[in-house]
Write an enzyme that holds these catalytic residues in place. Sequence first.
Site, short mmCIF file in Angstrom:
data_model
loop_
_atom_site.label_atom_id
_atom_site.label_comp_id
_atom_site.label_asym_id
_atom_site.label_seq_id
_atom_site.Cartn_x
_atom_site.Cartn_y
_atom_site.Cartn_z
N CYS A 8 -10.15 -6.96 -2.76
CA CYS A 8 -9.23 -5.87 -2.45
C CYS A 8 -7.93 -5.97 -3.25
CB CYS A 8 -8.91 -5.89 -0.97
SG CYS A 8 -8.17 -7.47 -0.47
N ASP B 232 -5.70 -8.41 -2.73
CA ASP B 232 -4.73 -9.18 -1.95
C ASP B 232 -4.95 -10.67 -2.19
OD1 ASP B 232 -3.66 -6.88 -0.85
OD2 ASP B 232 -5.07 -6.88 0.81
N CYS C 113 -3.27 -7.58 4.18
CA CYS C 113 -3.18 -6.71 5.36
C CYS C 113 -2.96 -7.53 6.64
CB CYS C 113 -4.49 -5.93 5.48
SG CYS C 113 -5.89 -7.04 5.76
N CYS D 243 -11.56 -9.94 4.62
CA CYS D 243 -10.29 -10.64 4.83
C CYS D 243 -10.57 -12.05 5.39
CB CYS D 243 -9.38 -9.88 5.79
SG CYS D 243 -9.26 -8.11 5.42
#
Length: 147
Positions: A54, A56, A79, A123
């Site tokens: 993503c 990140d 996030c 994540c």
Amino acid sequence: MDDDFEALIADIERKKHEEERKIYSERALKEAYNPRNVGKLAEPSGSARVTGPCGDTMQIDIRVEAGRICDCKFITDGCGASIACGSVVTGLAKGKRIEEALEITAKDVLKLLGGLPSENVHCATLAVNTLRAAISDYQCRSQKGSE
Ligand code: FES
């Protein structure tokens, strides 16, 4: 600030929390809003920074004493779910022997968080991959130290 404006802000906050509660478990929200082990270690035994698909990034630092992770911290620009995952994965790793910490999986993290929406499953993978990379860095450093 006038009272109307404050009431509006409070209403927006309340609606935001209501929406979040529909998507995330109590535990996931707790870990995202009050994460444990946030930060960096001054002199880590191992450290890694990994960027997920993503875009990140997460960094995890570990301190190892007598083969055990005695301290572990993370930072991320990701996030809220990645914050929750970093909090859980560092909590799981602390106190574990290196070989035990290597067995922590994204499934373990997701289970503790009561699951995450499908778009946030990566994540948990990012957090676990970062922990493994920090352990791998530790193993490289200790190998070099013993040569
Ligand atoms: Fe990128 Fe969660 S870590 S969306």
